[in-house]
Design a protein around this motif. Structure first.
Motif, PDB file in Angstrom:
ATOM      1  N   TYR A  22       0.856  -1.184   0.000  1.00 45.21           N
ATOM      2  CA  TYR A  22       0.000   0.000   0.000  1.00 45.21           C
ATOM      3  C   TYR A  22       0.892   1.233   0.000  1.00 45.21           C
ATOM      4  O   TYR A  22       1.831   1.329   0.799  1.00 45.21           O
ATOM      5  CB  TYR A  22      -0.901   0.025   1.237  1.00 45.21           C
ATOM      6  CG  TYR A  22      -2.101  -0.895   1.155  1.00 45.21           C
ATOM      7  CD1 TYR A  22      -3.401  -0.372   1.130  1.00 45.21           C
ATOM      8  CD2 TYR A  22      -1.950  -2.276   1.111  1.00 45.21           C
ATOM      9  CE1 TYR A  22      -4.512  -1.211   1.051  1.00 45.21           C
ATOM     10  CE2 TYR A  22      -3.052  -3.116   1.038  1.00 45.21           C
ATOM     11  CZ  TYR A  22      -4.323  -2.574   1.006  1.00 45.21           C
ATOM     12  OH  TYR A  22      -5.424  -3.408   0.929  1.00 45.21           O
ATOM     13  N   LEU A  79       0.660   5.231   0.456  1.00 39.35           N
ATOM     14  CA  LEU A  79      -0.220   6.315   0.911  1.00 39.35           C
ATOM     15  C   LEU A  79       0.509   7.646   0.822  1.00 39.35           C
ATOM     16  O   LEU A  79       1.567   7.834   1.423  1.00 39.35           O
ATOM     17  CB  LEU A  79      -0.669   6.059   2.354  1.00 39.35           C
ATOM     18  CG  LEU A  79      -1.480   7.172   3.028  1.00 39.35           C
ATOM     19  CD1 LEU A  79      -2.793   7.437   2.284  1.00 39.35           C
ATOM     20  CD2 LEU A  79      -1.745   6.806   4.497  1.00 39.35           C
ATOM     21  N   TYR A 107      -4.363   6.528  -1.802  1.00 39.12           N
ATOM     22  CA  TYR A 107      -3.446   5.395  -1.740  1.00 39.12           C
ATOM     23  C   TYR A 107      -3.548   4.511  -2.976  1.00 39.12           C
ATOM     24  O   TYR A 107      -4.538   4.523  -3.711  1.00 39.12           O
ATOM     25  CB  TYR A 107      -3.649   4.578  -0.460  1.00 39.12           C
ATOM     26  CG  TYR A 107      -4.917   3.760  -0.388  1.00 39.12           C
ATOM     27  CD1 TYR A 107      -4.976   2.474  -0.916  1.00 39.12           C
ATOM     28  CD2 TYR A 107      -6.061   4.258   0.248  1.00 39.12           C
ATOM     29  CE1 TYR A 107      -6.139   1.714  -0.837  1.00 39.12           C
ATOM     30  CE2 TYR A 107      -7.219   3.504   0.335  1.00 39.12           C
ATOM     31  CZ  TYR A 107      -7.258   2.233  -0.215  1.00 39.12           C
ATOM     32  OH  TYR A 107      -8.411   1.486  -0.143  1.00 39.12           O
TER      33      TYR A 107
END
Length: 218
Positions: free
Chosen positions: A7, A9, A201
């Motif tokens: 992920y 972000l 994200y």
């Protein structure tokens, strides 16, 4: 074993994000809106990923580290996740640089090294809330130099991901786009074709042995 996910972000809003000023290594803070964005982003990420991340890394610059904290994540600083060093482009808009050059300027294709020396004077800028920030000025990084850092980040987490672990990186628009390009094996300049808004994200993963971008800009 099913691979994990990465992920990516981006930090919340800053005044320079609003004004379009290039914000590389100058340590600008989040705005109040940016702080709220960070909290909301944390909720969105946890909704999409209710489990734990095996590793959480963030840029040490405060707009990223504060985003991680406000989002509810205990992140370890990683220097390679600092934003692209824009050199003399730091604190300048694309329009200002184009005007000084006499033609349109594109960071991804032209780099910061072509920015005129006249734009690179030492200075302190006052943000709309009255806070003063010292503009970080160097010769800047080339695209390849910034991409080399992004590639090191990918190399540092790839084994975790292919061991089935999930990783969260909290950083900045350009360096995260370069991480994504390094993950999927695209040339770094292709990152200019992917926009990543504040506190949004990206999810990277693997499909049948091919590194892929699963989601962008959630």
């Amino acid at each position: 074993m099913k691979p994990g996910n990465v992920y990516l972000l981006r930090h919340g809003q800053t005044y320079w994000a609003v004004s379009g000023q290039h914000t590389g290594r100058t340590d600008v803070p989040l705005t109040e809106i940016g702080e709220q964005q960070a909290k909301e982003a944390g909720a969105r990420v946890r909704a999409a990923h209710p489990g734990a991340f095996s590793r959480i890394l963030c840029s040490p610059l405060k707009r990223a580290s504060e985003t991680a904290r406000l989002a509810g994540f205990d992140a370890t600083p990683c220097d390679d996740l600092m934003e692209w060093d824009y050199g003399r482009a730091e604190g300048r808009t694309r329009g200002q640089i184009g005007e000084a050059l006499g033609h349109a300027w594109n960071l991804w294709l032209d780099g910061p090294q072509v920015v005129p020396a006249s734009l690179g004077e030492e200075r302190v800028e006052t943000l709309p809330d009255g806070e003063k920030v010292k503009v970080h000025l160097t010769d800047g990084e080339t695209l390849d130099e910034a991409f080399a850092r992004a590639t090191r980040v990918v190399e540092g987490i790839r084994d975790d991901v292919y061991a089935g672990e999930d990783v969260l990186l909290v950083a900045h628009s350009h360096i995260l786009r370069l991480v994504a390009m390094a993950w999927v094996g695209l040339p770094p300049a292709e990152g200019r074709k992917f926009e990543l808004g504040t506190a949004r994200y990206v999810v990277l993963g693997d499909h049948k042995g091919q590194p892929v971008i699963e989601h962008w800009g959630a």
